[in-house]
Design an enzyme around this catalytic site. Structure first.
Site, PDB file in Angstrom:
ATOM      1  N   ASP A   1       0.906  -3.346   5.882  1.00 36.22           N
ATOM      2  CA  ASP A   1       0.547  -4.786   5.973  1.00 36.22           C
ATOM      3  C   ASP A   1       1.041  -5.611   4.559  1.00 36.22           C
ATOM      4  O   ASP A   1       1.125  -4.900   3.655  1.00 36.22           O
ATOM      5  CB  ASP A   1      -1.107  -4.991   5.871  1.00 36.22           C
TER       6      ASP A   1
HETATM    7  N1  URA Z   1      -4.269   0.748   7.210  1.00 35.31           N
HETATM    8  C1  URA Z   1      -4.420  -0.642   7.012  1.00 35.31           C
HETATM    9  O1  URA Z   1      -5.146  -1.270   7.402  1.00 35.31           O
HETATM   10  N2  URA Z   1      -3.347  -1.258   6.578  1.00 35.31           N
HETATM   11  C2  URA Z   1      -1.876  -0.726   6.185  1.00 35.31           C
HETATM   12  O2  URA Z   1      -1.061  -1.315   5.736  1.00 35.31           O
HETATM   13  C3  URA Z   1      -1.955   0.674   6.334  1.00 35.31           C
HETATM   14  C4  URA Z   1      -3.036   1.216   6.786  1.00 35.31           C
END
Ligand code: URA
Length: 240
Positions: free
Chosen positions: A106
Protein backbone atom coordinates in the site's frame (compact mmCIF):
# COMPACT_ATOMS: atom_id res chain seq x y z
CA UNK A 1 10.69 -18.28 -23.64
CA UNK A 2 8.16 -20.98 -24.66
CA UNK A 3 7.36 -21.27 -28.33
CA UNK A 4 3.80 -19.86 -28.67
CA UNK A 5 2.78 -16.51 -27.20
CA UNK A 6 0.74 -13.50 -28.18
CA UNK A 7 2.69 -10.60 -29.61
CA UNK A 8 1.81 -8.46 -26.59
CA UNK A 9 3.33 -11.04 -24.22
CA UNK A 10 6.41 -11.45 -26.36
CA UNK A 11 7.08 -7.71 -26.23
CA UNK A 12 6.47 -7.31 -22.53
CA UNK A 13 8.38 -10.50 -21.63
CA UNK A 14 11.34 -9.21 -23.60
CA UNK A 15 11.64 -6.70 -20.78
CA UNK A 16 10.81 -3.57 -22.76
CA UNK A 17 7.71 -2.48 -20.90
CA UNK A 18 4.38 -3.35 -19.34
CA UNK A 19 1.64 -5.26 -21.18
CA UNK A 20 -0.29 -1.99 -21.57
CA UNK A 21 2.74 -0.29 -23.09
CA UNK A 22 3.30 -3.28 -25.38
CA UNK A 23 -0.28 -2.97 -26.68
CA UNK A 24 0.10 0.73 -27.38
CA UNK A 25 3.41 0.19 -29.24
CA UNK A 26 1.80 -2.53 -31.35
CA UNK A 27 -1.14 -0.25 -32.17
CA UNK A 28 1.36 2.48 -33.04
CA UNK A 29 2.83 0.16 -35.76
CA UNK A 30 6.23 -0.02 -34.06
CA UNK A 31 6.32 -3.82 -34.19
CA UNK A 32 6.96 -6.01 -37.23
CA UNK A 33 6.72 -9.75 -37.53
CA UNK A 34 8.71 -11.31 -40.36
CA UNK A 35 9.02 -7.86 -41.91
CA UNK A 36 5.30 -6.99 -41.77
CA UNK A 37 3.69 -4.52 -39.38
CA UNK A 38 1.28 -6.38 -37.10
CA UNK A 39 -1.26 -4.22 -35.27
CA UNK A 40 -3.05 -6.98 -33.40
CA UNK A 41 -1.58 -7.50 -29.90
CA UNK A 42 -3.23 -10.94 -29.72
CA UNK A 43 -1.47 -12.17 -32.86
CA UNK A 44 0.14 -15.54 -32.10
CA UNK A 45 3.90 -15.71 -32.37
CA UNK A 46 6.19 -18.68 -32.49
CA UNK A 47 9.20 -16.94 -31.04
CA UNK A 48 11.50 -19.77 -32.08
CA UNK A 49 10.59 -19.23 -35.75
CA UNK A 50 9.05 -15.77 -36.19
CA UNK A 51 11.30 -12.74 -36.46
CA UNK A 52 10.01 -9.90 -34.29
CA UNK A 53 11.35 -6.36 -34.64
CA UNK A 54 10.70 -3.34 -32.45
CA UNK A 55 11.43 0.08 -33.98
CA UNK A 56 13.28 -1.73 -36.76
CA UNK A 57 15.59 -3.64 -34.41
CA UNK A 58 15.40 -7.39 -33.73
CA UNK A 59 13.82 -8.09 -30.36
CA UNK A 60 16.33 -9.30 -27.84
CA UNK A 61 15.23 -11.30 -24.83
CA UNK A 62 16.75 -9.50 -21.91
CA UNK A 63 18.31 -11.20 -18.98
CA UNK A 64 16.30 -11.78 -15.86
CA UNK A 65 16.63 -8.98 -13.35
CA UNK A 66 15.86 -9.28 -9.62
CA UNK A 67 15.82 -6.23 -7.38
CA UNK A 68 15.27 -5.82 -3.69
CA UNK A 69 13.77 -2.39 -3.01
CA UNK A 70 13.12 -0.73 0.34
CA UNK A 71 9.90 1.11 -0.47
CA UNK A 72 9.34 4.24 1.59
CA UNK A 73 5.79 5.25 2.52
CA UNK A 74 4.22 7.66 0.05
CA UNK A 75 5.23 5.65 -3.02
CA UNK A 76 2.79 3.52 -5.00
CA UNK A 77 3.71 0.20 -6.57
CA UNK A 78 1.96 0.71 -9.93
CA UNK A 79 3.80 1.97 -13.00
CA UNK A 80 1.81 5.15 -13.49
CA UNK A 81 -0.39 7.08 -11.13
CA UNK A 82 -3.15 9.26 -12.59
CA UNK A 83 -2.78 11.46 -9.48
CA UNK A 84 0.94 11.96 -10.16
CA UNK A 85 2.18 10.50 -6.87
CA UNK A 86 5.70 9.06 -6.76
CA UNK A 87 5.98 5.40 -7.80
CA UNK A 88 8.56 2.72 -7.04
CA UNK A 89 9.73 3.17 -10.65
CA UNK A 90 11.04 6.59 -9.64
CA UNK A 91 13.35 4.78 -7.20
CA UNK A 92 14.82 2.40 -9.78
CA UNK A 93 15.08 4.92 -12.63
CA UNK A 94 18.51 3.71 -13.74
CA UNK A 95 17.35 0.13 -14.33
CA UNK A 96 16.81 -0.32 -18.08
CA UNK A 97 14.86 -3.57 -18.03
CA UNK A 98 11.17 -3.34 -17.21
CA UNK A 99 10.50 -5.11 -13.92
CA UNK A 100 7.25 -5.52 -12.00
CA UNK A 101 6.65 -5.58 -8.27
CA UNK A 102 6.08 -9.02 -6.78
CA UNK A 103 2.80 -8.37 -4.99
CA UNK A 104 1.71 -4.92 -3.88
CA UNK A 105 2.47 -2.73 -0.92
CA UNK A 106 0.00 0.00 0.00
CA UNK A 107 0.89 3.68 -0.36
CA UNK A 108 1.34 3.88 3.43
CA UNK A 109 3.29 0.63 3.79
CA UNK A 110 7.08 0.63 3.67
CA UNK A 111 9.65 -2.10 3.36
CA UNK A 112 10.74 -5.01 1.27
CA UNK A 113 9.56 -5.18 -2.31
CA UNK A 114 11.02 -7.55 -4.87
CA UNK A 115 10.87 -6.34 -8.47
CA UNK A 116 11.61 -8.66 -11.36
CA UNK A 117 10.87 -9.54 -14.98
CA UNK A 118 10.80 -13.25 -14.00
CA UNK A 119 7.05 -13.86 -14.10
CA UNK A 120 7.45 -17.49 -13.04
CA UNK A 121 9.24 -16.62 -9.83
CA UNK A 122 6.77 -13.78 -9.18
CA UNK A 123 3.91 -16.24 -9.50
CA UNK A 124 5.57 -18.70 -7.13
CA UNK A 125 6.08 -16.03 -4.50
CA UNK A 126 2.57 -14.57 -4.68
CA UNK A 127 0.37 -17.61 -5.27
CA UNK A 128 -1.04 -18.49 -1.82
CA UNK A 129 -0.86 -22.20 -2.72
CA UNK A 130 2.91 -21.98 -2.25
CA UNK A 131 2.58 -20.59 1.30
CA UNK A 132 5.62 -18.32 1.00
CA UNK A 133 5.88 -16.38 4.26
CA UNK A 134 5.71 -12.57 4.28
CA UNK A 135 6.81 -10.93 7.52
CA UNK A 136 5.45 -7.57 8.66
CA UNK A 137 6.20 -5.35 11.62
CA UNK A 138 3.08 -3.45 12.51
CA UNK A 139 2.55 -0.69 15.02
CA UNK A 140 -1.07 -0.69 16.17
CA UNK A 141 -2.95 1.95 18.11
CA UNK A 142 -3.52 1.29 21.82
CA UNK A 143 -2.98 -1.91 23.76
CA UNK A 144 -3.53 -5.22 21.95
CA UNK A 145 -4.61 -7.77 24.56
CA UNK A 146 -3.44 -11.40 24.54
CA UNK A 147 -6.90 -12.53 23.47
CA UNK A 148 -6.63 -10.43 20.26
CA UNK A 149 -3.20 -11.88 19.54
CA UNK A 150 -4.67 -15.38 19.90
CA UNK A 151 -7.43 -14.42 17.45
CA UNK A 152 -4.90 -13.05 14.94
CA UNK A 153 -2.91 -16.28 15.24
CA UNK A 154 -5.87 -18.57 14.74
CA UNK A 155 -7.51 -16.54 11.97
CA UNK A 156 -9.96 -13.66 11.98
CA UNK A 157 -13.06 -13.29 9.85
CA UNK A 158 -12.67 -10.76 7.01
CA UNK A 159 -15.25 -9.87 4.36
CA UNK A 160 -13.42 -12.16 1.87
CA UNK A 161 -13.26 -15.09 4.31
CA UNK A 162 -11.27 -16.17 7.36
CA UNK A 163 -7.52 -15.59 7.42
CA UNK A 164 -5.11 -18.50 7.59
CA UNK A 165 -3.34 -19.20 10.86
CA UNK A 166 -0.47 -16.70 11.23
CA UNK A 167 2.59 -16.42 13.43
CA UNK A 168 2.15 -13.36 15.65
CA UNK A 169 4.72 -12.07 18.14
CA UNK A 170 4.48 -9.09 20.45
CA UNK A 171 7.63 -7.01 19.94
CA UNK A 172 6.85 -4.18 22.34
CA UNK A 173 4.47 -1.46 23.24
CA UNK A 174 3.46 1.38 25.49
CA UNK A 175 -0.04 2.40 26.52
CA UNK A 176 -0.42 4.33 23.27
CA UNK A 177 0.64 1.64 20.83
CA UNK A 178 1.62 -2.00 20.43
CA UNK A 179 4.19 -3.37 17.99
CA UNK A 180 3.61 -6.84 16.56
CA UNK A 181 5.42 -9.05 14.09
CA UNK A 182 2.96 -10.88 11.85
CA UNK A 183 3.94 -13.62 9.40
CA UNK A 184 1.34 -14.35 6.69
CA UNK A 185 1.35 -17.05 4.05
CA UNK A 186 -1.26 -15.33 1.90
CA UNK A 187 -1.35 -11.80 0.54
CA UNK A 188 -4.84 -10.42 0.29
CA UNK A 189 -5.55 -6.78 -0.36
CA UNK A 190 -4.71 -4.67 2.73
CA UNK A 191 -4.71 -7.86 4.74
CA UNK A 192 -2.67 -6.76 7.75
CA UNK A 193 -4.66 -3.54 8.09
CA UNK A 194 -7.94 -5.41 7.91
CA UNK A 195 -6.79 -8.04 10.41
CA UNK A 196 -5.79 -5.36 12.91
CA UNK A 197 -9.13 -3.59 12.38
CA UNK A 198 -10.91 -6.93 12.92
CA UNK A 199 -9.53 -7.02 16.47
CA UNK A 200 -10.62 -3.46 17.16
CA UNK A 201 -7.40 -1.51 16.58
CA UNK A 202 -5.86 0.49 13.74
CA UNK A 203 -2.50 0.37 11.99
CA UNK A 204 -0.26 3.31 12.80
CA UNK A 205 2.73 2.08 10.77
CA UNK A 206 3.30 -1.01 8.67
CA UNK A 207 6.50 -2.31 7.16
CA UNK A 208 7.37 -5.57 5.41
CA UNK A 209 10.67 -6.89 6.67
CA UNK A 210 10.97 -10.25 4.99
CA UNK A 211 9.75 -12.44 2.10
CA UNK A 212 10.55 -16.06 2.82
CA UNK A 213 14.09 -15.97 4.19
CA UNK A 214 15.05 -12.76 2.35
CA UNK A 215 15.29 -9.84 4.76
CA UNK A 216 15.43 -6.11 4.11
CA UNK A 217 18.50 -5.91 6.39
CA UNK A 218 20.40 -2.62 6.37
CA UNK A 219 19.03 -1.34 3.05
CA UNK A 220 17.88 2.25 3.66
CA UNK A 221 14.37 3.41 2.65
CA UNK A 222 14.37 4.46 -1.00
CA UNK A 223 17.43 2.33 -1.80
CA UNK A 224 17.59 -0.81 -3.91
CA UNK A 225 20.12 -3.51 -4.75
CA UNK A 226 20.18 -6.64 -6.92
CA UNK A 227 19.38 -9.90 -5.16
CA UNK A 228 22.51 -12.00 -4.67
CA UNK A 229 22.74 -15.41 -6.39
CA UNK A 230 22.45 -17.07 -2.97
CA UNK A 231 19.27 -15.12 -2.14
CA UNK A 232 17.82 -15.97 -5.52
CA UNK A 233 18.52 -19.63 -5.05
CA UNK A 234 16.84 -19.55 -1.63
CA UNK A 235 13.83 -17.69 -3.02
CA UNK A 236 13.35 -20.26 -5.75
CA UNK A 237 13.04 -23.01 -3.15
CA UNK A 238 10.98 -20.97 -0.74
CA UNK A 239 8.04 -22.52 1.02
CA UNK A 240 6.94 -21.98 4.58
N1 URA B 1 -1.01 -5.81 4.36
C1 URA B 1 -1.53 -4.57 4.25
O1 URA B 1 -2.51 -4.24 4.88
N2 URA B 1 -0.90 -3.68 3.46
C2 URA B 1 0.22 -3.98 2.76
O2 URA B 1 0.75 -3.11 2.05
C3 URA B 1 0.74 -5.27 2.88
C4 URA B 1 0.10 -6.16 3.69
Amino acid sequence: MGAQKTLERVISKAGLGSRTQARSWIHAKRVRVNGQVVENPDHWIDFDRDRVEFDGKPLRIREKVYLLVNKPTGYITTFKDPEGRPTVYDLIGAVETFVSPVGRLDLDTSGLLIMTNDTQLAERLTNPDHHVAKTYVVECGGVIPEESIRLLRNGVELNDGPTRPAAVKRLGGSGASTTLEIVLTEGRNRQVRRMIEAVGSKVVALTRTQIGSIAIGQLAPGEWRPLTPVELDRLRRERS
